[in-house]
Design a protein around this motif. Sequence first.
Motif, PDB file in Angstrom:
ATOM      1  N   TYR A  16     -11.033   4.142   1.744  1.00  0.00           N
ATOM      2  CA  TYR A  16     -10.387   2.956   1.181  1.00  0.00           C
ATOM      3  C   TYR A  16      -8.914   3.034   1.531  1.00  0.00           C
ATOM      4  CZ  TYR A  16     -14.623   3.306  -1.647  1.00  0.00           C
ATOM      5  OH  TYR A  16     -15.924   3.430  -2.066  1.00  0.00           O
ATOM      6  N   SER A  17      -8.376   1.974   2.148  1.00  0.00           N
ATOM      7  CA  SER A  17      -6.991   2.031   2.607  1.00  0.00           C
ATOM      8  C   SER A  17      -6.193   0.827   2.126  1.00  0.00           C
ATOM      9  CB  SER A  17      -6.962   2.076   4.139  1.00  0.00           C
ATOM     10  OG  SER A  17      -5.626   2.163   4.590  1.00  0.00           O
ATOM     11  N   ASN A  18      -4.929   1.079   1.810  1.00  0.00           N
ATOM     12  CA  ASN A  18      -3.998  -0.004   1.501  1.00  0.00           C
ATOM     13  C   ASN A  18      -2.966  -0.164   2.621  1.00  0.00           C
ATOM     14  OD1 ASN A  18      -2.130   2.066   1.172  1.00  0.00           O
ATOM     15  ND2 ASN A  18      -1.878   1.777  -1.028  1.00  0.00           N
ATOM     16  N   THR A  22      -4.910   6.276   2.839  1.00  0.00           N
ATOM     17  CA  THR A  22      -6.362   6.110   2.847  1.00  0.00           C
ATOM     18  C   THR A  22      -6.952   7.169   1.941  1.00  0.00           C
ATOM     19  OG1 THR A  22      -6.395   5.203   5.078  1.00  0.00           O
ATOM     20  CG2 THR A  22      -8.448   6.170   4.280  1.00  0.00           C
ATOM     21  N   VAL A  23      -7.753   6.724   0.979  1.00  0.00           N
ATOM     22  CA  VAL A  23      -8.462   7.628   0.073  1.00  0.00           C
ATOM     23  C   VAL A  23      -9.852   7.840   0.657  1.00  0.00           C
ATOM     24  CG1 VAL A  23      -9.458   7.885  -2.234  1.00  0.00           C
ATOM     25  CG2 VAL A  23      -7.167   6.924  -1.955  1.00  0.00           C
ATOM     26  N   ILE A  24     -10.241   9.097   0.780  1.00  0.00           N
ATOM     27  CA  ILE A  24     -11.556   9.450   1.306  1.00  0.00           C
ATOM     28  C   ILE A  24     -12.363  10.036   0.163  1.00  0.00           C
ATOM     29  CG2 ILE A  24     -12.822  10.873   2.970  1.00  0.00           C
ATOM     30  CD1 ILE A  24      -9.279  10.603   3.746  1.00  0.00           C
ATOM     31  N   TRP A  25     -13.575   9.512  -0.030  1.00  0.00           N
ATOM     32  CA  TRP A  25     -14.470   9.998  -1.076  1.00  0.00           C
ATOM     33  C   TRP A  25     -15.734  10.539  -0.444  1.00  0.00           C
ATOM     34  CZ3 TRP A  25     -19.031   7.355  -3.278  1.00  0.00           C
ATOM     35  CH2 TRP A  25     -19.593   8.078  -4.330  1.00  0.00           C
ATOM     36  N   ASN A  53     -10.512   0.661  -6.225  1.00  0.00           N
ATOM     37  CA  ASN A  53      -9.679  -0.520  -5.993  1.00  0.00           C
ATOM     38  C   ASN A  53      -8.329  -0.020  -5.494  1.00  0.00           C
ATOM     39  OD1 ASN A  53      -8.157  -2.845  -6.015  1.00  0.00           O
ATOM     40  ND2 ASN A  53      -8.021  -2.950  -8.237  1.00  0.00           N
ATOM     41  N   ILE A  54      -8.217   0.121  -4.204  1.00  0.00           N
ATOM     42  CA  ILE A  54      -7.028   0.728  -3.596  1.00  0.00           C
ATOM     43  C   ILE A  54      -5.758  -0.072  -3.865  1.00  0.00           C
ATOM     44  CG2 ILE A  54      -7.253  -0.363  -1.340  1.00  0.00           C
ATOM     45  CD1 ILE A  54      -6.504   3.368  -1.898  1.00  0.00           C
ATOM     46  N   GLU A  55      -5.900  -1.323  -4.271  1.00  0.00           N
ATOM     47  CA  GLU A  55      -4.738  -2.156  -4.591  1.00  0.00           C
ATOM     48  C   GLU A  55      -4.346  -2.055  -6.060  1.00  0.00           C
ATOM     49  OE1 GLU A  55      -3.146  -3.586  -2.126  1.00  0.00           O
ATOM     50  OE2 GLU A  55      -4.704  -3.069  -0.668  1.00  0.00           O
ATOM     51  N   GLY A  56      -5.027  -1.204  -6.830  1.00  0.00           N
ATOM     52  CA  GLY A  56      -4.809  -1.128  -8.270  1.00  0.00           C
ATOM     53  C   GLY A  56      -3.566  -0.371  -8.709  1.00  0.00           C
ATOM     54  N   ALA A  57      -2.915   0.318  -7.795  1.00  0.00           N
ATOM     55  CA  ALA A  57      -1.697   1.075  -8.131  1.00  0.00           C
ATOM     56  C   ALA A  57      -0.921   1.330  -6.850  1.00  0.00           C
ATOM     57  CB  ALA A  57      -2.048   2.393  -8.819  1.00  0.00           C
ATOM     58  N   GLY A  58       0.270   1.821  -7.000  1.00  0.00           N
ATOM     59  CA  GLY A  58       1.106   2.140  -5.852  1.00  0.00           C
ATOM     60  C   GLY A  58       0.626   3.396  -5.139  1.00  0.00           C
ATOM     61  N   THR A  59       1.063   3.532  -3.915  1.00  0.00           N
ATOM     62  CA  THR A  59       0.647   4.643  -3.066  1.00  0.00           C
ATOM     63  C   THR A  59       0.932   5.996  -3.702  1.00  0.00           C
ATOM     64  OG1 THR A  59       0.841   3.332  -1.062  1.00  0.00           O
ATOM     65  CG2 THR A  59       1.059   5.727  -0.821  1.00  0.00           C
ATOM     66  N   GLU A  79      -1.007   6.940   6.148  1.00  0.00           N
ATOM     67  CA  GLU A  79      -1.129   6.155   7.375  1.00  0.00           C
ATOM     68  C   GLU A  79       0.255   5.916   7.977  1.00  0.00           C
ATOM     69  OE1 GLU A  79      -3.951   5.687   8.697  1.00  0.00           O
ATOM     70  OE2 GLU A  79      -5.186   6.206   6.971  1.00  0.00           O
ATOM     71  N   THR A  80       0.312   5.961   9.284  1.00  0.00           N
ATOM     72  CA  THR A  80       1.542   5.682  10.003  1.00  0.00           C
ATOM     73  C   THR A  80       1.564   4.196  10.332  1.00  0.00           C
ATOM     74  OG1 THR A  80       1.407   7.872  10.990  1.00  0.00           O
ATOM     75  CG2 THR A  80       2.915   6.299  12.018  1.00  0.00           C
ATOM     76  N   PRO A  81       2.622   3.500   9.942  1.00  0.00           N
ATOM     77  CA  PRO A  81       2.696   2.061  10.244  1.00  0.00           C
ATOM     78  C   PRO A  81       2.658   1.808  11.756  1.00  0.00           C
ATOM     79  CG  PRO A  81       4.478   2.717   8.768  1.00  0.00           C
ATOM     80  CD  PRO A  81       3.789   3.959   9.220  1.00  0.00           C
TER      81      PRO A  81
END
Length: 83
Positions: A16-18, A22-25, A53-59, A79-81
């Motif tokens: 899951y990425s914002n 990226t969060v890996i489960w 919900n990757i948009e639920g909080a800040g990085t 992630e690198t922009p």
Amino acid sequence: MLRFSMESASGPIREYSNGEVTVIWEASKCTHSTNCWKGLPRVFNPRSRPWVNIEGAGTEAIIAQVSKCPSGALTYRRETPAE
């Protein structure tokens, strides 16, 4: 946003990425300690699909909570922009 999903011999792996992190489960590693959803319920909710919900909080808040996962089922990568 669910970015990547795959099946391994031992269970699903989801990413899951914002765009910043990226969060890996890895399901097979999860011991259901409840640390993730008790610590950051706006992001981790086992009753929702997808449950992250990757948009639920800040990085930084996400990274801090993922770092508390005792089993290593949750990990992250920054992630690198794109330039």
